[in-house]
Design a protein around this motif. Structure first.
Motif, mmCIF file in Angstrom:
data_model
loop_
_atom_site.group_PDB
_atom_site.id
_atom_site.type_symbol
_atom_site.label_atom_id
_atom_site.label_comp_id
_atom_site.label_asym_id
_atom_site.label_seq_id
_atom_site.Cartn_x
_atom_site.Cartn_y
_atom_site.Cartn_z
ATOM 1 N N ILE A 31 0.840 -1.195 0.000
ATOM 2 C CA ILE A 31 0.000 0.000 0.000
ATOM 3 C C ILE A 31 0.877 1.249 0.000
ATOM 4 C CG2 ILE A 31 -1.626 1.355 1.364
ATOM 5 C CD1 ILE A 31 -2.860 -1.278 2.299
ATOM 6 N N GLY A 155 -1.797 -5.021 -1.353
ATOM 7 C CA GLY A 155 -1.414 -3.646 -1.065
ATOM 8 C C GLY A 155 -0.892 -2.917 -2.278
ATOM 9 N N LEU A 158 -3.811 -2.070 -4.555
ATOM 10 C CA LEU A 158 -4.665 -1.072 -3.928
ATOM 11 C C LEU A 158 -3.985 0.286 -3.855
ATOM 12 C CD1 LEU A 158 -7.291 -0.442 -2.420
ATOM 13 C CD2 LEU A 158 -6.173 -1.189 -0.300
ATOM 14 N N GLY A 159 -2.672 0.308 -3.589
ATOM 15 C CA GLY A 159 -1.950 1.556 -3.390
ATOM 16 C C GLY A 159 -2.105 2.560 -4.515
ATOM 17 N N PHE A 184 -1.985 7.647 3.071
ATOM 18 C CA PHE A 184 -2.088 6.189 3.169
ATOM 19 C C PHE A 184 -0.705 5.558 3.342
ATOM 20 C CE2 PHE A 184 -5.819 7.400 0.525
ATOM 21 C CZ PHE A 184 -6.814 6.968 1.401
ATOM 22 N N THR A 185 0.295 6.161 2.717
ATOM 23 C CA THR A 185 1.664 5.662 2.861
ATOM 24 C C THR A 185 2.112 5.750 4.315
ATOM 25 O OG1 THR A 185 2.185 6.384 0.616
ATOM 26 C CG2 THR A 185 4.040 5.957 2.083
ATOM 27 N N GLY A 188 0.438 3.053 6.412
ATOM 28 C CA GLY A 188 1.001 1.744 6.107
ATOM 29 C C GLY A 188 2.388 1.559 6.685
ATOM 30 N N SER A 271 -1.084 -0.342 -11.389
ATOM 31 C CA SER A 271 -1.682 -1.380 -10.545
ATOM 32 C C SER A 271 -1.623 -2.742 -11.231
ATOM 33 C CB SER A 271 -3.141 -1.038 -10.227
ATOM 34 O OG SER A 271 -3.229 0.071 -9.385
#
Length: 406
Positions: A31, A155, A158-159, A184-185, A188, A271
């Motif tokens: 992620i 992850g 999704l990231g 988000f980083t 995570g 992705s």
């Protein structure tokens, strides 16, 4: 030395628990890194004002990975995998903070320093796959390694797709443009640091070292012959695949944006590429265990060559670029999973961790050089020409395959 003769924990149960912790850590790392790599080239081009410098973002990450690989491997040898992996994640968290600050003050040097520190997290990701082999047998080494690699899929896929929602969230809290996804980083990285620090106890590498010493004391150990030529070929196979992958992948966002793709399309393409890197890794792990390490490496390089061919024929069409990026990920996966397994089993236990760190440093350093060169190649030859520039390296690794049997 009576402490060496103490009862060893149930290895089957502990091996499964170790794989579960490493896999969960890879989900969190995926992620974090997925969002980072999606925006790196765009941020570098935006802050510097020069598309030719866009590859320096990926180059900085891979240089950072190379810089931290040997120290983290040395730390693992002394203190265990848990402290080493947690330290890499913590340093990467500092790097994310610097990246956000660099965008706010429009500082290109600060941006590159931040991305270099983010590379410590990628170094931890790479070391995690070797941690999966600490307690593995010859029959399960490729499978165990590939399961940890595969766990990155969730992850990592999704990231990049959190780029849009992350940017919206970042605007709500007043973050600089294009840095919202790093929220988000941060989450995570924090969770991954805690998981590795507390979850890998007893530590798999220290436990494996303890078992080896006990067996030597009791006379039950089976000496494994060192195969330095095969180990060097394994490093070449891993380093070559990584260099090809990074060189092409680093320039893909810029190429797509120049052909009218949106950030959403860029995120989706990356992705799918990352899914190709990780989703089928258990298949390649099983192939490496049952079909052979060298055959699986050859399969990986054949797929890399197919990726270059697709780009050469369809560089102007985002759909064909996406197909090529998927093939690029699959080829990388087959070559690196089987190459890492070959490196581990070709190395005597006393040399294993050091060579693993050297392998990660080399693949990251050559990846950085490839990313830097890719920026110039994109400007000189276009995206199709860049892909074709990778073919000599692909051919060289295939031709030298007999070295892997020595």
């Amino acid at each position: 030395m009576p402490e060496l003769l103490e009862e060893i924990p149930d290895l089957t149960g502990h091996r499964r628990r170790t794989l579960a912790v490493l896999s969960a850590g890879q989900v969190l790392s995926g992620i974090s890194f997925g969002a980072t790599v999606s925006l790196g080239a765009v941020l570098a081009a935006t802050i510097s004002g020069d598309d030719a410098l866009s590859g320096l973002a990926t180059a900085a990450i891979t240089l950072g990975t190379a810089t931290f690989s040997m120290p983290l491997a040395a730390m693992a040898g002394r203190r265990g995998r848990g402290p080493a992996l947690a330290s890499g994640m913590a340093v990467a968290l500092i790097g994310v903070g610097l990246v956000i600050g660099a965008v706010a003050v429009r500082s290109f040097p600060m941006l590159l320093i931040g991305f270099a520190l983010v590379g410590a997290g990628q170094s931890a990701n790479l070391q995690a796959r070797f941690a999966a082999t600490d307690l593995a047998t010859d029959a399960s080494r490729g499978r165990d390694l590939s399961l940890v690699v595969w766990s990155t899929t969730l992850g990592a896929v999704l990231g990049p797709n959190l780029v849009g929602p992350g940017e919206t969230l970042g605007q709500l809290v007043g973050m600089p443009d294009l840095t919202g996804p790093y929220l988000f980083t941060i989450v995570g990285q924090l969770a991954g640091t805690a998981l590795y620090w507390f979850g890998l106890r007893p530590d798999p590498l220290l436990l494996a070292q303890r078992i080896a010493i006990r067996d030597a004391v009791t006379g039950t150990s089976v000496e494994r012959a060192d195969r330095p030529v095969a180990a060097r070929y394994a490093m070449l196979a891993v380093v070559g695949a990584h260099t090809v992958m990074v060189s092409v992948m680093a320039m893909t966002p810029i190429h797509l944006l120049h052909h009218g793709a949106t950030l959403t399309i860029v995120g989706l393409t990356i992705s799918l590429h990352i899914a190709g890197m990780y989703a089928l890794s258990p298949v390649f792990g099983l192939l490496a265990d049952r079909w052979g390490r060298l055959r699986t490496i050859a399969l990986g390089y054949t797929t890399l060559a197919a990726s270059a061919a697709v780009i050469a024929l369809g560089a102007s069409d985002p759909r064909w670029v996406t197909v090529a990026l998927i093939l690029l990920g699959l080829g990388w996966s087959a070559a690196t999973v089987s190459g890492a397994a070959l490196l581990t089993e070709a190395s005597a236990p006393s040399l294993r961790v050091r060579r693993q760190g050297r392998n990660d440093a080399a693949m990251s350093l050559l990846g950085a050089i490839g990313a830097i060169a890719a920026g110039g190649a994109l400007g000189w030859f276009g995206f199709a020409g860049l892909a074709l520039c990778t073919l000599p390296l692909i051919v060289a690794v295939v031709v030298l395959a007999p070295l892997g049997r020595r």
